[in-house]
Design a protein around this motif. Structure first.
Motif, mmCIF file in Angstrom:
data_model
loop_
_atom_site.group_PDB
_atom_site.id
_atom_site.type_symbol
_atom_site.label_atom_id
_atom_site.label_comp_id
_atom_site.label_asym_id
_atom_site.label_seq_id
_atom_site.Cartn_x
_atom_site.Cartn_y
_atom_site.Cartn_z
ATOM 1 N N UNK A 144 37.082 33.756 39.497
ATOM 2 C CA UNK A 144 36.522 34.269 38.258
ATOM 3 C C UNK A 144 35.547 33.253 37.664
ATOM 4 N N UNK A 145 34.460 33.789 37.114
ATOM 5 C CA UNK A 145 33.464 32.993 36.397
ATOM 6 C C UNK A 145 32.960 31.817 37.225
ATOM 7 N N UNK A 146 32.348 32.127 38.354
ATOM 8 C CA UNK A 146 31.703 31.113 39.175
ATOM 9 C C UNK A 146 30.217 31.467 39.279
ATOM 10 N N UNK A 147 29.389 30.478 39.599
ATOM 11 C CA UNK A 147 27.967 30.793 39.763
ATOM 12 C C UNK A 147 27.458 30.462 41.161
ATOM 13 N N UNK A 148 28.363 30.001 42.045
ATOM 14 C CA UNK A 148 27.988 29.712 43.431
ATOM 15 C C UNK A 148 29.170 30.039 44.333
ATOM 16 N N UNK A 149 28.885 30.727 45.431
ATOM 17 C CA UNK A 149 29.928 31.009 46.408
ATOM 18 C C UNK A 149 29.388 30.692 47.795
ATOM 19 N N UNK A 150 30.220 30.097 48.635
ATOM 20 C CA UNK A 150 29.845 29.774 50.010
ATOM 21 C C UNK A 150 30.479 30.769 50.973
ATOM 22 N N UNK A 151 29.763 31.064 52.048
ATOM 23 C CA UNK A 151 30.294 31.919 53.098
ATOM 24 C C UNK A 151 29.931 31.336 54.461
ATOM 25 N N UNK A 152 30.894 31.335 55.385
ATOM 26 C CA UNK A 152 30.583 31.024 56.774
ATOM 27 C C UNK A 152 30.076 32.310 57.432
ATOM 28 N N UNK A 153 29.647 32.204 58.682
ATOM 29 C CA UNK A 153 29.128 33.404 59.340
ATOM 30 C C UNK A 153 30.210 34.479 59.448
ATOM 31 N N UNK A 154 29.837 35.718 59.120
ATOM 32 C CA UNK A 154 30.711 36.892 59.135
ATOM 33 C C UNK A 154 31.623 36.970 57.914
ATOM 34 N N UNK A 155 31.642 35.937 57.082
ATOM 35 C CA UNK A 155 32.393 36.054 55.835
ATOM 36 C C UNK A 155 31.605 36.942 54.883
ATOM 37 N N UNK A 156 32.321 37.644 54.037
ATOM 38 C CA UNK A 156 31.666 38.568 53.117
ATOM 39 C C UNK A 156 32.525 38.735 51.880
ATOM 40 N N UNK A 157 31.969 39.384 50.887
ATOM 41 C CA UNK A 157 32.707 39.582 49.651
ATOM 42 C C UNK A 157 31.917 40.440 48.689
ATOM 43 N N UNK A 158 32.512 40.674 47.532
ATOM 44 C CA UNK A 158 31.886 41.485 46.492
ATOM 45 C C UNK A 158 31.660 40.626 45.269
ATOM 46 N N UNK A 159 30.450 40.708 44.727
ATOM 47 C CA UNK A 159 30.074 39.980 43.516
ATOM 48 C C UNK A 159 29.874 40.977 42.391
ATOM 49 N N UNK A 160 30.493 40.712 41.239
ATOM 50 C CA UNK A 160 30.343 41.567 40.055
ATOM 51 C C UNK A 160 29.597 40.789 38.978
ATOM 52 N N UNK A 161 28.487 41.357 38.505
ATOM 53 C CA UNK A 161 27.608 40.704 37.533
ATOM 54 C C UNK A 161 27.453 41.543 36.278
ATOM 55 N N UNK A 162 27.302 40.866 35.146
ATOM 56 C CA UNK A 162 27.115 41.556 33.862
ATOM 57 C C UNK A 162 26.022 40.825 33.078
ATOM 58 N N UNK A 163 24.888 41.492 32.883
ATOM 59 C CA UNK A 163 23.775 40.900 32.137
ATOM 60 C C UNK A 163 23.602 41.537 30.755
ATOM 61 N N UNK A 164 24.652 42.160 30.249
ATOM 62 C CA UNK A 164 24.527 42.925 29.000
ATOM 63 C C UNK A 164 24.210 42.059 27.793
ATOM 64 N N UNK A 165 24.519 40.766 27.850
ATOM 65 C CA UNK A 165 24.235 39.881 26.714
ATOM 66 C C UNK A 165 22.980 39.034 26.938
ATOM 67 N N UNK A 166 22.291 39.247 28.047
ATOM 68 C CA UNK A 166 21.106 38.458 28.378
ATOM 69 C C UNK A 166 19.832 39.108 27.839
ATOM 70 N N UNK A 167 18.865 38.274 27.511
ATOM 71 C CA UNK A 167 17.556 38.787 27.130
ATOM 72 C C UNK A 167 16.857 39.357 28.359
ATOM 73 N N UNK A 168 15.963 40.323 28.174
ATOM 74 C CA UNK A 168 15.181 40.831 29.313
ATOM 75 C C UNK A 168 14.347 39.711 29.924
ATOM 76 N N UNK A 169 14.079 39.819 31.226
ATOM 77 C CA UNK A 169 13.247 38.835 31.888
ATOM 78 C C UNK A 169 13.727 38.503 33.282
ATOM 79 N N UNK A 170 13.216 37.417 33.828
ATOM 80 C CA UNK A 170 13.497 37.007 35.197
ATOM 81 C C UNK A 170 14.651 36.018 35.257
#
Length: 420
Positions: free
Chosen positions: A372-398
């Motif tokens: 929970x609440x991480x900003x970097x995840x590592x994966x070896x080859x064939x590793x996979x996962x699901x990332x859930x993101x919420x930008x509802x409190x962020x200003x528009x932009x890049x």
């Protein structure tokens, strides 16, 4: 967002992209496009030194290190778009023209049927730079398969490439004949041979498939891989909630059970709750363009800098030629990324978000986060996962995201979300 921010991001993207392309052209003394156009696929394979990538191993059962040669299939005018690929989930309902598919009932079970062909082709990895690939249905990554837990996935596979190939699924497969490895079932399929694979869609999660012919490092690196998404069945979650979280059955409360079922519905494409989530597939990959056992190009979904910033008017209108633009998202909508790593020749790859933290579900097999609440995840080859993101409190932009191996980012694996 100030237009100067877009201009600066575009300037950075162009500088890195130009530097990458110049380094590749300098290395070859000519562009990859010119090489392939002049001598053809077989000649380019010899020129780029496939022998060094082989490592002295064989492709399947043939005597020649490149397997049996024969007729080569090719998809004409197939224009792979990494932006379209993000959202192309093949469920048997005909989502992709180059993926023949069907969905029907058989013996009380839903069958999702797909036709895959292995072909020799070229894929664009940067402006003017093409890579001699081996690909499922002519694209790298291969088509994303999506099914519901308990369905039967039926893949009619035909090998039209020059080398022996298979399809190996990272699923809980109960039949060794369907494992897609040289030692079991039909083994490696040579040119013109075909076989129908059947797998029960289990467990729920974000999964991976790839060719398992030898040498593995070349068959995966050349492009024979893709994602399989298995949606959880909310009814099964209600019956066996302990299988979808890190709690013992005795610890499951009615409230937790209800929460898990609700979350399962958001992950199941056949439930209306799933429509509230913006889902996308990102396969991290890389390309050894001179076949010396090290990568020169890194990417998210094959094309270097595809999700970086090109020319824009700052109002969502982009003109970049090579499909170069950020991934535009609705800041008020929940974001879900099915992430998989197909990188060869490097021990790990990674996914890092700027100005945001996310929940991560390793392999996607649980309905509660493994991190929970991480900003970097590592994966070896064939590793996979699901990332859930919420930008509802962020200003528009890049907002940038990229591999947090700085070399990877500067060689193509750098991207932006554009929050609107």
């Amino acid at each position: 967002m100030p237009s100067s921010d877009y201009s600066q991001a575009a300037e950075l993207s162009k500088k890195l992209e130009d530097r990458l392309v110049d380094s590749l052209e300098s290395d070859f003394k000519t562009t990859r496009r010119a090489v392939l156009g002049g001598i053809g696929l077989a000649g380019s394979a010899a020129l780029t030194g496939i022998g060094r990538a082989d490592g002295g191993e064989n492709h399947g059962p043939g005597k020649d290190s490149h397997g049996n040669f024969g007729a080569v299939g090719e998809y004409s005018d197939l224009d792979f778009d990494p932006h379209e690929f993000l959202y192309q989930f093949n469920t048997g309902r005909g989502e992709q023209e180059n993926v023949p598919q069907d969905m029907y009932e058989e013996n009380g079970r839903t069958v999702r049927e797909f036709t895959f062909q292995a072909v020799d082709t070229t894929v664009t990895i940067a402006p003017g730079i093409e890579f001699p690939a081996w690909a499922y249905n002519g694209q790298v990554p291969g088509p994303t398969i999506r099914a519901v837990e308990g369905d039967l996935i039926r893949v009619k596979f035909e090998n039209l490439g020059r080398h022996g190939h298979t399809i190996h699924p990272h699923l809980r497969n109960l039949n060794p004949k369907m494992d897609g490895i040289p030692q079991n079932g039909p083994g490696v399929l040579n040119t013109g041979e075909s076989f129908t694979y059947e797998w029960i869609a289990q467990p729920a999660g974000c999964h991976f498939y790839h060719c398992h012919s030898l040498p593995l490092k070349e068959h995966i690196h050349r492009g024979l891989y893709g994602a399989i998404i298995i949606d959880p069945d909310p009814e099964r979650v209600a019956e066996k909630p302990e299988e979808y979280c890190n709690y013992h059955a005795s610890q499951i409360t009615d409230e937790l059970r209800a929460d898990l079922v609700a979350e399962a519905k958001t992950r199941n494409h056949e439930y209306p709750e799933n429509n509230a989530i913006n889902e996308m597939v990102i396969v991290m990959n890389s390309f050894d363009t001179n076949f010396d056992g090290g990568n020169e190009v890194y990417a998210a979904n094959t094309r270097a800098f595809a999700y970086s910033v090109g020319e824009t008017d700052g109002r969502g209108n982009w003109k970049a030629g090579e499909t170069k633009r950020p991934i535009q998202i609705d800041g008020q909508q929940r974001q879900r990324v099915y992430l998989a790593n197909a990188t060869e020749f490097d021990l790990i790859n990674s996914f890092h978000t700027h100005s945001q933290f996310f929940d991560y579900y390793d392999h996607g097999t649980t309905l509660t986060p493994t991190n929970k609440k991480i900003d970097t995840v590592m994966q070896c080859q064939a590793q996979r996962g699901i990332i859930e993101l919420d930008y509802s409190t962020h200003d528009p932009g890049l907002y940038m995201f990229h591999a947090h191996q700085s070399e990877f980012a500067e060689l193509g694996w750098m991207s932006f979300f554009e929050v609107v």
